[in-house]
Design a protein around this motif. Structure first.
Motif, PDB file in Angstrom:
ATOM      1  N   PHE A 114      -6.454 -10.775   3.268  1.00  0.00           N
ATOM      2  CA  PHE A 114      -6.534 -10.260   1.904  1.00  0.00           C
ATOM      3  C   PHE A 114      -7.965 -10.066   1.394  1.00  0.00           C
ATOM      4  O   PHE A 114      -8.163  -9.429   0.365  1.00  0.00           O
ATOM      5  N   GLU A 117      -9.409  -7.015  -0.471  1.00  0.00           N
ATOM      6  CA  GLU A 117      -8.701  -6.580  -1.676  1.00  0.00           C
ATOM      7  C   GLU A 117      -8.862  -7.544  -2.853  1.00  0.00           C
ATOM      8  O   GLU A 117      -8.380  -7.266  -3.949  1.00  0.00           O
ATOM      9  N   VAL A 118      -9.522  -8.675  -2.635  1.00  0.00           N
ATOM     10  CA  VAL A 118      -9.609  -9.680  -3.696  1.00  0.00           C
ATOM     11  C   VAL A 118     -10.639  -9.260  -4.749  1.00  0.00           C
ATOM     12  O   VAL A 118     -11.777  -8.929  -4.425  1.00  0.00           O
ATOM     13  N   PRO A 137      -4.219 -12.091  -5.398  1.00  0.00           N
ATOM     14  CA  PRO A 137      -3.649 -10.946  -4.685  1.00  0.00           C
ATOM     15  C   PRO A 137      -2.204 -11.270  -4.285  1.00  0.00           C
ATOM     16  O   PRO A 137      -1.405 -10.392  -3.986  1.00  0.00           O
ATOM     17  N   ARG A 169      -4.824  -6.155  -6.310  1.00  0.00           N
ATOM     18  CA  ARG A 169      -5.392  -5.917  -4.975  1.00  0.00           C
ATOM     19  C   ARG A 169      -6.293  -4.700  -5.104  1.00  0.00           C
ATOM     20  O   ARG A 169      -5.811  -3.598  -5.345  1.00  0.00           O
ATOM     21  N   ARG A 182      -4.071  -0.786  -7.928  1.00  0.00           N
ATOM     22  CA  ARG A 182      -4.917  -1.983  -7.949  1.00  0.00           C
ATOM     23  C   ARG A 182      -4.256  -3.148  -8.685  1.00  0.00           C
ATOM     24  O   ARG A 182      -4.599  -4.302  -8.437  1.00  0.00           O
TER      25      ARG A 182
END
Length: 514
Positions: A114, A117-118, A137, A169, A182
């Motif tokens: 992840f 995307e954090v 996330p 995300r 997002r």
């Protein structure tokens, strides 16, 4: 005036105050028609359909406002799913949005999956935070320190919690309304058991609920199956999913996932319990989720060149009633009949509305409600009033029928059931027409270029899947495994993997995906 179809339409002069009485035209914003066809420019078509009362674009890229028309769909699915998981003794809760770095980074494989995307909060006002705070996330690392605190003995198990919330995300490529954003809404269930058998059983029970959401509510066919080791949830033991397919783009969509996390997170977060013999054991855990992505899949599957087509089960308005007054007709009588029709349908539990706006022509209203996807339209004009009937028009196939008002409710209920069933069957036929079974690499490439959902024999090796991704990488994205279906076709002895030439172990769906 210009109607949603782009054609000039006359504003009907008859109004609720009496037959044929003239009044002022009221100016309004028009130009509601779609400017592109679904088969010609799918991306632009999808964007236009979404913008028609489903979403509004926000001033931060990748974020969208969910308008009431789409929020109502989410709430209907939520009502169904929430009731079902409560039958399974799952309880709702809510955990904070923020995650401390130390907790987030505790499970190495999980955070690596992840990390890109954090999103991080680094400031408070103008001051830098001493320690940045992550925005969730997903919530495994948020919740599990407290599972460790709450679970002590076998009597504390199973622990079954779910939360309805938003997650963030920070996607950087190709944000798409509902499909890839997002911030999105979802539910996430997190459960802990004493045994693997209990965990395995729940994984499949939840997956069946996800199938029902797609097939019974959204009228979208899906395949239930197992994700590959490369595609499973980061840090989990195994992942099951329901997979949809969009024929227009030749792309799969991971519809929802139900993961068995095994004991990996229990080990990291020390979630132990004392069994009946007084011995210390680690719990077995699951997590499972579906999101507002479901709505995007529905739009892509059913929409046409006129706009949305909503399955009756999730439509906030299942029936729209439109007056069709002609010059010198009994306009008030027609309007009264429309109101009475809506009342009768509403009392029977059907979600119905009348459109009595007198500054739009009937033709304009037809196009507008078709674009919004309402499953059934009822028209009432002078002849219908005279014959004590109404005319129904289906959104899914345009079929028209005159129905006596005396049996209206029964007919409408039956029609809505038929529409729901037909939408599923049509979508299933389109999906099945895209499935191509292949045996060799050359056949695979041909099928991929034809935007097919490919069913291929595979050796089930991670390195081979990575190699397929590398060899098919291009502007439209690489091919990968979508899932290995639980319902496996027969695999004749001696069948070889299409990609490696090694003995095949299973049939697996492959393709490009969202």
């Amino acid at each position: 005036m210009v109607g949603p179809s782009g054609k000039k339409e006359k504003v009907d002069k008859a109004g609720p105050s009496g037959g044929g009485k003239k009044k002022k035209d009221v100016k309004k914003e028009t130009g509601l028609g779609l400017s592109v066809k679904k088969d010609e420019n799918f991306g632009e078509w999808y964007s236009e359909v979404c913008k028609h009362e489903m979403i509004e674009y926000y001033d931060i890229s990748g974020c969208y406002i969910l308008r009431p028309w789409s929020m109502a769909i989410w709430e209907i699915m939520q009502t169904f799913f929430d009731a079902e998981i409560k039958k399974m003794k799952v309880k709702n809760c809510y955990f904070p949005l923020f995650v401390s770095p130390g907790v987030l980074e505790k499970e190495k494989d999980h955070i690596e999956g992840f990390a890109p995307e954090v999103a991080w909060v680094t400031k408070s006002g103008k001051s830098d935070l001493e320690v940045p705070i992550a925005i969730r996330p997903t919530s495994e690392t948020v919740m599990y320190p407290y599972y460790s605190k709450w679970i002590r003995g076998h009597r504390d198990l199973p622990l079954k919690l779910n939360q309805w919330c938003n997650v963030v995300r920070w996607e950087f490529s190709n944000p798409t309304p509902f499909i890839r954003s997002r911030e999105f809404l979802w539910q996430e269930g997190h459960t802990a058991f004493a045994t693997k058998e209990e965990a395995d059983k729940e994984v499949l029970e939840i997956l069946e609920l996800y199938r029902r959401i797609y097939e019974e509510y959204l009228a979208v066919p899906v395949v239930k199956g197992m994700k590959s080791e490369n595609e499973k949830f980061a840090g989990g033991l195994y992942t099951t999913s329901v997979e949809a397919f969009i024929p227009n783009t030749g792309r799969g969509v991971q519809g929802a996932t139900s993961h068995c996390l095994g004991q990996n997170f229990a080990k990291m977060f020390e979630i132990n319990f004392e069994n009946e013999k007084g011995e210390t054991e680690m719990v077995w855990q699951n997590s499972w989720a579906y999101s507002t992505r479901t709505i995007g899949v529905m739009i892509m599957t059913h929409g046409d060149d006129k706009g949305l087509i909503l399955p009756p089960k999730v439509a906030s308005v299942q029936v729209v009633v439109i007056p069709v007054p002609y010059k010198d007709a009994n306009t008030q009588g027609i309007f009264d009949a429309c109101t009475a029709t809506v009342s009768a349908l509403s009392e029977a539990g059907i979600r119905a509305e009348e459109d009595l706006r007198d500054n739009y022509s009937p033709g304009w209203k037809y196009s507008n409600w078709e674009m919004k996807g309402v499953p059934l339209r009822i028209e009432i004009g002078p002849r219908d009033l005279e014959n004590d009937q109404v005319r129904t028009v289906r959104r899914d196939n345009g079929a028209k029928e005159d129905i006596p008002r005396g049996s209206l409710v029964e007919h409408v209920k039956e029609l809505l059931e038929k529409i729901q069933e037909n939408m599923y069957e049509v979508a299933k036929a389109k999906r099945e027409a895209c499935v191509e079974e292949i045996k060799t690499w050359d056949e695979f490439i041909v099928a991929l270029n034809k935007k097919k959902l490919i069913l291929a024999p595979w050796c089930d090796e991670e390195e081979v899947e990575r190699d397929v991704k590398a060899r098919t990488k291009g502007e439209t994205g690489a091919a990968k495994t979508l899932c290995s279906p639980f319902e496996q076709p027969e695999l004749p002895e001696g069948t070889l993997c299409f990609a490696s030439g090694k003995p095949a172990k299973k049939w697996t769906y492959w393709g490009r995906s969202y």
